[in-house]
Design a protein around this motif. Structure first.
Motif, PDB file in Angstrom:
ATOM      1  N   GLN A 156       0.921  -1.182   0.329  1.00  0.00           N
ATOM      2  CA  GLN A 156      -0.272  -0.191  -0.264  1.00  0.00           C
ATOM      3  C   GLN A 156       0.822   1.442  -0.051  1.00  0.00           C
ATOM      4  O   GLN A 156       1.098   2.297  -0.815  1.00  0.00           O
ATOM      5  CB  GLN A 156      -0.836  -0.285   1.396  1.00  0.00           C
ATOM      6  CG  GLN A 156      -2.177  -1.451   1.095  1.00  0.00           C
ATOM      7  CD  GLN A 156      -2.591  -0.772   2.214  1.00  0.00           C
ATOM      8  OE1 GLN A 156      -3.437   0.152   2.828  1.00  0.00           O
ATOM      9  NE2 GLN A 156      -3.413  -2.023   2.680  1.00  0.00           N
ATOM     10  N   LEU A 157       1.576   1.081   0.850  1.00  0.00           N
ATOM     11  CA  LEU A 157       2.717   2.314   1.033  1.00  0.00           C
ATOM     12  C   LEU A 157       3.875   2.702  -0.776  1.00  0.00           C
ATOM     13  O   LEU A 157       3.820   3.704  -1.784  1.00  0.00           O
ATOM     14  CB  LEU A 157       3.376   2.031   2.081  1.00  0.00           C
ATOM     15  CG  LEU A 157       3.405   2.100   3.039  1.00  0.00           C
ATOM     16  CD1 LEU A 157       4.429   1.617   4.047  1.00  0.00           C
ATOM     17  CD2 LEU A 157       2.690   3.471   3.731  1.00  0.00           C
ATOM     18  N   LEU A 158       3.590   1.796  -1.527  1.00  0.00           N
ATOM     19  CA  LEU A 158       3.971   1.642  -2.664  1.00  0.00           C
ATOM     20  C   LEU A 158       3.287   2.030  -3.875  1.00  0.00           C
ATOM     21  O   LEU A 158       4.057   3.485  -4.813  1.00  0.00           O
ATOM     22  CB  LEU A 158       4.961   0.281  -2.813  1.00  0.00           C
ATOM     23  CG  LEU A 158       6.071  -0.244  -2.158  1.00  0.00           C
ATOM     24  CD1 LEU A 158       6.835  -1.703  -2.745  1.00  0.00           C
ATOM     25  CD2 LEU A 158       6.810   0.375  -2.500  1.00  0.00           C
TER      26      LEU A 158
ATOM     27  N   ASN B  66       1.083   8.064  -2.971  1.00  0.00           N
ATOM     28  CA  ASN B  66       1.246   9.452  -3.318  1.00  0.00           C
ATOM     29  C   ASN B  66       2.592   9.604  -2.260  1.00  0.00           C
ATOM     30  O   ASN B  66       2.771   9.211  -1.345  1.00  0.00           O
ATOM     31  CB  ASN B  66      -0.306  10.545  -3.022  1.00  0.00           C
ATOM     32  CG  ASN B  66      -0.970  10.334  -4.270  1.00  0.00           C
ATOM     33  OD1 ASN B  66      -0.956   9.517  -5.072  1.00  0.00           O
ATOM     34  ND2 ASN B  66      -2.442  10.656  -3.803  1.00  0.00           N
ATOM     35  N   SER B  67       3.413  10.323  -3.211  1.00  0.00           N
ATOM     36  CA  SER B  67       4.393  10.700  -1.894  1.00  0.00           C
ATOM     37  C   SER B  67       4.286  11.597  -0.542  1.00  0.00           C
ATOM     38  O   SER B  67       4.332  11.057   0.208  1.00  0.00           O
ATOM     39  CB  SER B  67       6.030  11.964  -2.510  1.00  0.00           C
ATOM     40  OG  SER B  67       5.077  12.596  -3.324  1.00  0.00           O
ATOM     41  N   SER B  68       3.071  12.117  -0.979  1.00  0.00           N
ATOM     42  CA  SER B  68       2.453  13.071   0.289  1.00  0.00           C
ATOM     43  C   SER B  68       1.797  12.693   1.164  1.00  0.00           C
ATOM     44  O   SER B  68       1.690  12.812   2.570  1.00  0.00           O
ATOM     45  CB  SER B  68       1.193  13.555  -0.410  1.00  0.00           C
ATOM     46  OG  SER B  68      -0.107  13.006  -1.145  1.00  0.00           O
TER      47      SER B  68
ATOM     48  N   GLU C 226       5.202  11.302   3.365  1.00  0.00           N
ATOM     49  CA  GLU C 226       5.584  12.293   3.743  1.00  0.00           C
ATOM     50  C   GLU C 226       4.980  12.554   5.284  1.00  0.00           C
ATOM     51  O   GLU C 226       5.185  13.397   5.933  1.00  0.00           O
ATOM     52  CB  GLU C 226       5.492  13.907   3.449  1.00  0.00           C
ATOM     53  CG  GLU C 226       6.637  13.631   1.672  1.00  0.00           C
ATOM     54  CD  GLU C 226       6.734  15.150   0.325  1.00  0.00           C
ATOM     55  OE1 GLU C 226       5.339  16.056   0.598  1.00  0.00           O
ATOM     56  OE2 GLU C 226       7.519  15.054  -0.263  1.00  0.00           O
ATOM     57  N   ARG C 227       3.830  13.122   4.757  1.00  0.00           N
ATOM     58  CA  ARG C 227       2.478  13.290   6.005  1.00  0.00           C
ATOM     59  C   ARG C 227       2.650  11.841   7.087  1.00  0.00           C
ATOM     60  O   ARG C 227       3.188  12.616   8.265  1.00  0.00           O
ATOM     61  CB  ARG C 227       0.948  12.652   5.579  1.00  0.00           C
ATOM     62  CG  ARG C 227       0.575  12.975   7.271  1.00  0.00           C
ATOM     63  CD  ARG C 227      -1.248  12.760   6.736  1.00  0.00           C
ATOM     64  NE  ARG C 227      -1.771  14.288   5.807  1.00  0.00           N
ATOM     65  CZ  ARG C 227      -2.611  14.152   5.384  1.00  0.00           C
ATOM     66  NH1 ARG C 227      -3.713  13.067   4.819  1.00  0.00           N
ATOM     67  NH2 ARG C 227      -2.954  15.806   5.260  1.00  0.00           N
ATOM     68  N   LEU C 228       3.159  10.666   6.845  1.00  0.00           N
ATOM     69  CA  LEU C 228       3.635   9.708   8.102  1.00  0.00           C
ATOM     70  C   LEU C 228       4.994   9.634   8.722  1.00  0.00           C
ATOM     71  O   LEU C 228       5.138   9.479   9.851  1.00  0.00           O
ATOM     72  CB  LEU C 228       3.256   8.496   7.501  1.00  0.00           C
ATOM     73  CG  LEU C 228       2.034   7.903   6.746  1.00  0.00           C
ATOM     74  CD1 LEU C 228       2.083   6.702   6.670  1.00  0.00           C
ATOM     75  CD2 LEU C 228       0.912   7.290   8.233  1.00  0.00           C
ATOM     76  N   GLN C 229       5.470  10.447   7.608  1.00  0.00           N
ATOM     77  CA  GLN C 229       7.231  10.727   8.501  1.00  0.00           C
ATOM     78  C   GLN C 229       7.450  11.813   9.428  1.00  0.00           C
ATOM     79  O   GLN C 229       7.110  11.835  10.408  1.00  0.00           O
ATOM     80  CB  GLN C 229       7.839  11.066   7.093  1.00  0.00           C
ATOM     81  CG  GLN C 229       8.150   9.798   6.480  1.00  0.00           C
ATOM     82  CD  GLN C 229       9.881   9.138   6.939  1.00  0.00           C
ATOM     83  OE1 GLN C 229       9.843   9.577   7.982  1.00  0.00           O
ATOM     84  NE2 GLN C 229      10.580   8.023   6.098  1.00  0.00           N
ATOM     85  N   LYS C 230       5.897  12.745   9.002  1.00  0.00           N
ATOM     86  CA  LYS C 230       6.134  13.929  10.060  1.00  0.00           C
ATOM     87  C   LYS C 230       5.141  13.281  11.194  1.00  0.00           C
ATOM     88  O   LYS C 230       6.020  13.981  12.391  1.00  0.00           O
ATOM     89  CB  LYS C 230       5.411  14.509   9.178  1.00  0.00           C
ATOM     90  CG  LYS C 230       5.221  16.547   9.558  1.00  0.00           C
ATOM     91  CD  LYS C 230       4.012  17.451   9.180  1.00  0.00           C
ATOM     92  CE  LYS C 230       3.669  18.034   9.873  1.00  0.00           C
ATOM     93  NZ  LYS C 230       2.732  19.549   9.203  1.00  0.00           N
ATOM     94  N   ILE C 231       4.462  12.582  11.141  1.00  0.00           N
ATOM     95  CA  ILE C 231       3.900  11.918  12.063  1.00  0.00           C
ATOM     96  C   ILE C 231       4.783  10.967  13.023  1.00  0.00           C
ATOM     97  O   ILE C 231       4.596  11.356  14.336  1.00  0.00           O
ATOM     98  CB  ILE C 231       2.545  11.172  11.760  1.00  0.00           C
ATOM     99  CG1 ILE C 231       1.365  12.094  11.343  1.00  0.00           C
ATOM    100  CG2 ILE C 231       1.991  10.111  13.112  1.00  0.00           C
ATOM    101  CD1 ILE C 231       0.186  11.284  10.718  1.00  0.00           C
ATOM    102  N   GLY C 232       5.809  10.340  12.251  1.00  0.00           N
ATOM    103  CA  GLY C 232       6.690   9.627  13.012  1.00  0.00           C
ATOM    104  C   GLY C 232       7.354  11.266  14.047  1.00  0.00           C
ATOM    105  O   GLY C 232       8.448  10.484  15.221  1.00  0.00           O
TER     106      GLY C 232
END
Length: 212
Positions: free
Chosen positions: A26-28, A31-33, A36-42
């Motif tokens: 699913q991650l692959l 969208n790149s957004s 990025e959102r999941l990285q930001k939440i992390g």
């Protein structure tokens, strides 16, 4: 108030964002957004120690879980359930009596933490862009509540200990004062001979005469 000590031997303890590796397909495709959102939440929740933001079955539906694996509750799903009832009428029946009213305009945890500012704080939470940011914020809110309860519990325990020590100290002083008093003025009193009543005396004499 129930307070639990947190113990977790999981090597991921402290990693407040947790993503099921089975979601890689699913991650692959995402969208790149989204990445990025999941990285930001992390980054946003990396200092949260008591609650995890979890993506278990898909990358669109976050769960918030307590770090203790014995607690299977999804706190984000519970929050959504509570939000669905906000401001709505309710009816409670107790025996022959029926009570009606309206649910508050904010979930209970906001009342617990923010008191008079509960409505304002909830509006800020509800205005976050998506469920992902809300889940991250909820993990921080839950931890803040638990730490508040922990401080209150420790304060109550300390106050109880101080009171117990004061009582012990007072009892010790009382015992020392009594011992000091008795050491100076203690006196053992002999029991005076018991007086015999008139008729009892006559009966005793008569009995004595018969026994001769």
């Amino acid at each position: 108030m129930k307070v639990n000590n947190v113990q977790n031997n999981n090597t991921n303890f402290g990693m407040a964002l947790k993503i099921n590796p089975k979601l890689k397909p699913q991650l692959l495709k995402a969208n790149s957004s989204t990445i990025e959102r999941l990285q930001k939440i992390g980054k946003e929740v990396e200092n949260v120690k008591l609650y995890d933001v979890c993506y278990e079955n898909d990358i669109y539906t976050p769960a918030v879980r307590y770090v203790d694996k014995n607690d299977g509750k999804n706190y984000f799903a519970e929050m959504k359930r509570q939000e669905g009832l906000l401001g709505k009428p309710y009816t409670i029946t107790c025996g022959d009596d029926t009570y009606q009213g309206y649910n508050p305009k904010h979930p209970p945890i906001f009342e617990t933490l923010y008191k008079d500012k509960a409505d304002e704080k909830y509006k800020q939470y509800a205005s976050l862009p998506s469920v992902h940011e809300q889940a991250a914020e909820l993990s921080k809110i839950l931890e803040k509540r638990d730490l508040m309860f922990q401080r209150e519990y420790e304060a109550e325990k300390q106050a109880k200990l101080v009171k117990e020590n004061q009582i012990k100290e007072q009892n010790t002083k009382q015992e020392m004062a009594v011992d000091n008093l008795l050491s100076q003025y203690q006196h053992e009193f002999e029991q005076p001979p018991q007086k015999t009543g008139f008729w009892e005396g006559i009966a005793n004499k008569f009995t004595s005469l018969l026994s001769r």
